[in-house]
Write an enzyme that holds these catalytic residues in place. Structure first.
Site, PDB file in Angstrom:
ATOM      1  N   HIS A 263       3.866   9.233  -6.563  1.00  0.00           N
ATOM      2  CA  HIS A 263       5.163   9.671  -6.046  1.00  0.00           C
ATOM      3  C   HIS A 263       4.933  10.624  -4.870  1.00  0.00           C
ATOM      4  O   HIS A 263       4.997  10.212  -3.714  1.00  0.00           O
ATOM      5  CB  HIS A 263       5.941  10.323  -7.195  1.00  0.00           C
ATOM      6  CG  HIS A 263       7.372  10.629  -6.918  1.00  0.00           C
ATOM      7  ND1 HIS A 263       8.013  10.255  -5.770  1.00  0.00           N
ATOM      8  CD2 HIS A 263       8.307  11.292  -7.668  1.00  0.00           C
ATOM      9  CE1 HIS A 263       9.271  10.662  -5.818  1.00  0.00           C
ATOM     10  NE2 HIS A 263       9.473  11.293  -6.959  1.00  0.00           N
ATOM     11  N   HIS A 302       6.915  -0.656  -0.729  1.00  0.00           N
ATOM     12  CA  HIS A 302       7.836   0.254  -1.412  1.00  0.00           C
ATOM     13  C   HIS A 302       8.557  -0.529  -2.499  1.00  0.00           C
ATOM     14  O   HIS A 302       8.861  -1.704  -2.312  1.00  0.00           O
ATOM     15  CB  HIS A 302       8.857   0.822  -0.412  1.00  0.00           C
ATOM     16  CG  HIS A 302       9.581   2.026  -0.917  1.00  0.00           C
ATOM     17  ND1 HIS A 302      10.661   1.943  -1.756  1.00  0.00           N
ATOM     18  CD2 HIS A 302       9.362   3.349  -0.717  1.00  0.00           C
ATOM     19  CE1 HIS A 302      11.081   3.154  -2.045  1.00  0.00           C
ATOM     20  NE2 HIS A 302      10.305   4.031  -1.433  1.00  0.00           N
ATOM     21  N   ASP A 358       5.557   7.649   3.906  1.00  0.00           N
ATOM     22  CA  ASP A 358       4.300   8.390   3.798  1.00  0.00           C
ATOM     23  C   ASP A 358       3.265   7.986   4.828  1.00  0.00           C
ATOM     24  O   ASP A 358       2.251   8.668   4.982  1.00  0.00           O
ATOM     25  CB  ASP A 358       3.709   8.196   2.394  1.00  0.00           C
ATOM     26  CG  ASP A 358       4.549   8.875   1.347  1.00  0.00           C
ATOM     27  OD1 ASP A 358       4.934  10.027   1.592  1.00  0.00           O
ATOM     28  OD2 ASP A 358       4.827   8.268   0.316  1.00  0.00           O
TER      29      ASP A 358
HETATM   30  N1  ACO Z   1      -1.406  -2.969   0.169  1.00  0.00           N
HETATM   31  C1  ACO Z   1      -1.763  -4.234  -0.129  1.00  0.00           C
HETATM   32  N2  ACO Z   1      -1.074  -5.025  -0.967  1.00  0.00           N
HETATM   33  C2  ACO Z   1       0.040  -4.516  -1.514  1.00  0.00           C
HETATM   34  C3  ACO Z   1       0.498  -3.216  -1.222  1.00  0.00           C
HETATM   35  C4  ACO Z   1      -0.270  -2.436  -0.335  1.00  0.00           C
HETATM   36  N3  ACO Z   1       0.098  -1.195  -0.011  1.00  0.00           N
HETATM   37  N4  ACO Z   1       1.630  -2.966  -1.908  1.00  0.00           N
HETATM   38  C5  ACO Z   1       1.891  -4.082  -2.594  1.00  0.00           C
HETATM   39  N5  ACO Z   1       0.935  -5.025  -2.353  1.00  0.00           N
HETATM   40  C6  ACO Z   1       0.914  -6.392  -2.865  1.00  0.00           C
HETATM   41  C7  ACO Z   1       0.498  -6.439  -4.320  1.00  0.00           C
HETATM   42  O1  ACO Z   1      -0.892  -6.615  -4.455  1.00  0.00           O
HETATM   43  C8  ACO Z   1       1.281  -7.639  -4.794  1.00  0.00           C
HETATM   44  O2  ACO Z   1       0.623  -8.808  -4.342  1.00  0.00           O
HETATM   45  P1  ACO Z   1       0.554 -10.129  -5.286  1.00  0.00           P
HETATM   46  O3  ACO Z   1       1.992 -10.563  -5.421  1.00  0.00           O
HETATM   47  O4  ACO Z   1      -0.323 -11.081  -4.577  1.00  0.00           O
HETATM   48  O5  ACO Z   1      -0.007  -9.662  -6.601  1.00  0.00           O
HETATM   49  C9  ACO Z   1       2.598  -7.566  -4.030  1.00  0.00           C
HETATM   50  O6  ACO Z   1       2.256  -6.874  -2.803  1.00  0.00           O
HETATM   51  C10 ACO Z   1       3.709  -6.807  -4.755  1.00  0.00           C
HETATM   52  O7  ACO Z   1       3.190  -5.537  -5.171  1.00  0.00           O
HETATM   53  P2  ACO Z   1       3.779  -4.686  -6.395  1.00  0.00           P
HETATM   54  O8  ACO Z   1       2.725  -3.725  -6.844  1.00  0.00           O
HETATM   55  O9  ACO Z   1       4.360  -5.609  -7.422  1.00  0.00           O
HETATM   56  O10 ACO Z   1       4.978  -3.927  -5.705  1.00  0.00           O
HETATM   57  P3  ACO Z   1       5.714  -2.643  -6.279  1.00  0.00           P
HETATM   58  O11 ACO Z   1       7.091  -2.723  -5.760  1.00  0.00           O
HETATM   59  O12 ACO Z   1       5.548  -2.503  -7.746  1.00  0.00           O
HETATM   60  O13 ACO Z   1       4.883  -1.449  -5.627  1.00  0.00           O
HETATM   61  C11 ACO Z   1       4.263   0.386  -4.285  1.00  0.00           C
HETATM   62  C12 ACO Z   1       5.388  -0.600  -4.661  1.00  0.00           C
HETATM   63  C13 ACO Z   1       3.760   1.096  -5.558  1.00  0.00           C
HETATM   64  C14 ACO Z   1       4.816   1.427  -3.335  1.00  0.00           C
HETATM   65  C15 ACO Z   1       3.116  -0.415  -3.619  1.00  0.00           C
HETATM   66  O14 ACO Z   1       3.592  -1.083  -2.468  1.00  0.00           O
HETATM   67  C16 ACO Z   1       1.923   0.476  -3.262  1.00  0.00           C
HETATM   68  O15 ACO Z   1       1.060   0.691  -4.134  1.00  0.00           O
HETATM   69  N6  ACO Z   1       1.849   0.982  -1.983  1.00  0.00           N
HETATM   70  C17 ACO Z   1       0.772   1.869  -1.579  1.00  0.00           C
HETATM   71  C18 ACO Z   1       1.037   3.292  -2.075  1.00  0.00           C
HETATM   72  C19 ACO Z   1       2.185   3.958  -1.355  1.00  0.00           C
HETATM   73  O16 ACO Z   1       2.287   3.929  -0.129  1.00  0.00           O
HETATM   74  N7  ACO Z   1       3.078   4.610  -2.120  1.00  0.00           N
HETATM   75  C20 ACO Z   1       4.206   5.381  -1.546  1.00  0.00           C
HETATM   76  C21 ACO Z   1       5.504   4.778  -1.875  1.00  0.00           C
HETATM   77  S1  ACO Z   1       6.801   5.664  -1.087  1.00  0.00           S
HETATM   78  C22 ACO Z   1       7.160   6.963  -2.098  1.00  0.00           C
HETATM   79  O17 ACO Z   1       7.049   6.905  -3.281  1.00  0.00           O
HETATM   80  C23 ACO Z   1       7.623   8.221  -1.521  1.00  0.00           C
END
Ligand code: ACO
Length: 422
Positions: A263, A302, A358
């Site tokens: 978060h 996101h 971020d």
């Molecule tokens: N880099 C590469 N691949 C990604 C990323 C990423 N940053 N984010 C998602 N994916 C991929 C996953 O591997 C998945 O691929 P698949 O379908 O082949 O398995 C697909 O995209 C969907 O990902 P989920 O994890 O299901 O998406 P979710 O909505 O649950 O996750 C999250 C969102 C946690 C923000 C994710 O995008 C992530 O981990 N990002 C990096 C960390 C980050 O920047 N967090 C800040 C969020 S903003 C905030 O909270 C203030």
């Protein structure tokens, strides 16, 4: 005709028509047909936990509005204190209302000497500033016993002002302690963000004059972080608030939720990632690694936004302004290259992965001199306005304590075996 949905319980053949209101169906209605059957929704992926009139978010379209006002207009024209007022009161303040509000917040920036001397200075020398903040916010409830009067409008208003005003003071105090620098008292002649910078960086000069571009940039970042509807920390605030705990205790729970790397810690991960990549030449190989499943591109993707996070676009512009004062963060070129490659790569576009808030905020904080440990603290300061707006809204509409159900998957009833016989 009003929209509705009809569900049929195939065990009994019974049907029930349920209206769709504001994009949701009432689970309590649904349950009338199926008593004892629960909605299974870990992490609230498909659940609206409340009605709210504070923040509107359309993740597909990349829209964010506070009380109806687009985030772009607020970031361009407003101040954090005005936005805090808007979130809490529902309307932008008139000039006299703003002056009263600004004055009240400014007059509550000091913390009790015992909070600093006895409490904060009792931490271990290398305590993490966010851990100190979580604890200090909780400790405030022991200093303001009237905070328990949560349905007394005067008491509620006073705690709201105290919390918004004291967060920067506590945040800066936590930083000063963790680097062994003496505490700096608030300078009430400065505005909100400038005063925070003074408490952070003042050394021996009689009066600290923050660079106006940096103070404005920080204020803009505070606006962008002030609220984001039912995120993890706001949900924590609402859940704890639903037990009618005082606002300091509820706010400490929200801070604790924000402490987690999923978060409030993502921008720190972005800086670590960019530092690890180290140079532009390494970017393509890093992207290939991410695509092959070796970690994630931090600051991308996101849960809610499935197009460009509108806050990221504003932050990118703010970064350019900050770098005119601080000099360019050397990691910026790597970030820009990452964005350029990712936005034209099918892996990222097909998964709707765009830069989030971020991706650039950490670069700004780092260029301004904030250590990585302060990043979640910098997030907590402005989000306090959002937490309190939701807490207040909850109390005005609340009738029930938050208490979800579970699907039990443990053992059936069994008899106890004495220790010696096991
Ligand atoms: N880099 C590469 N691949 C990604 C990323 C990423 N940053 N984010 C998602 N994916 C991929 C996953 O591997 C998945 O691929 P698949 O379908 O082949 O398995 C697909 O995209 C969907 O990902 P989920 O994890 O299901 O998406 P979710 O909505 O649950 O996750 C999250 C969102 C946690 C923000 C994710 O995008 C992530 O981990 N990002 C990096 C960390 C980050 O920047 N967090 C800040 C969020 S903003 C905030 O909270 C203030």
């Amino acid at each position: 005709m009003a929209e509705s949905i009809t569900i049929t319980d195939n065990r009994t053949g019974e049907s029930l028509e349920i209206p769709i209101d504001n994009g949701g169906v009432a689970a309590s209605e649904w349950s009338k047909l199926m008593p004892g059957v629960w909605f299974y929704d870990p992490a609230f992926m498909s659940t609206a936990a409340c009605e709210s009139s504070i923040t509107f978010l359309d993740g597909e379209a990349g829209i964010l509005r506070y009380r109806g006002y687009p985030i772009e207009e607020l970031a361009e024209n407003s101040t954090y204190l005005e936005v805090a007022y808007l979130l809490l009161h529902g309307e932008l303040p008139k000039p006299d209302e703003y002056e009263k509000w600004r004055n009240e917040v400014t007059m509550h920036t000091f913390i009790h000497e015992n909070v600093r001397k006895r409490f904060l200075e009792g931490f271990h020398y290398d305590a993490h500033p966010m851990g100190m903040l979580v604890s200090a916010v909780a400790a405030l409830s022991t200093f303001y016993l009237d905070a328990k009067e949560i349905f007394d409008p005067d008491s509620r208003a006073k705690q709201i002002i105290r919390l918004i005003a004291k967060m920067p003071t506590l945040a800066a105090a936590a930083h000063r302690f963790s680097v062994g620098m003496p505490f700096v008292y608030p300078d009430n002649s400065l505005d909100f963000a400038a005063n925070f910078l003074s408490m952070m960086w003042k050394v021996a000069e009689p009066r600290f004059e923050p660079d106006p571009i940096l103070a404005k940039a920080l204020d803009t970042l505070f606006i962008l972080h002030a609220d984001h509807e039912q995120n993890c920390s706001t949900t924590a605030m609402r859940v704890v608030g639903s037990s009618h705990a005082d606002p300091y205790s509820a706010c400490a729970a929200a801070c604790a939720a924000l402490y987690g790397p999923r978060h409030g810690g993502a921008n720190e991960q972005v800086i670590r990632m960019l530092t690890e990549i180290a140079s532009i030449e390494n970017v393509p190989a890093f992207i290939e690694g991410v695509k092959a499943g070796n970690g994630r591109l931090q600051g991308f993707g996101h849960r809610v936004y499935k197009s460009y996070d509108p806050r990221a676009a504003i932050i990118k512009r703010t970064a350019d302004e900050v770098f005119t004062v601080t000099g360019k963060n050397p990691l910026l070129d790597i970030a820009l290259k990452l964005e350029e490659i990712a936005l034209s790569d099918e892996y990222f576009t097909s998964r709707k992965l765009y830069p989030n808030v971020d991706f650039y905020s950490g670069l700004i904080y780092q260029a301004m001199g904030f250590p990585l440990e302060m990043f979640p603290v910098l997030f907590a300061i402005p989000r306090t306005a959002g937490w309190l707006a939701h807490w207040q809204e909850l109390l005005d509409q609340d009738s029930k304590i938050a208490r979800p159900r579970q699907l039990y998957i443990g053992p059936e009833a069994r008899t106890y075996t004495p220790l010696a016989e096991r």
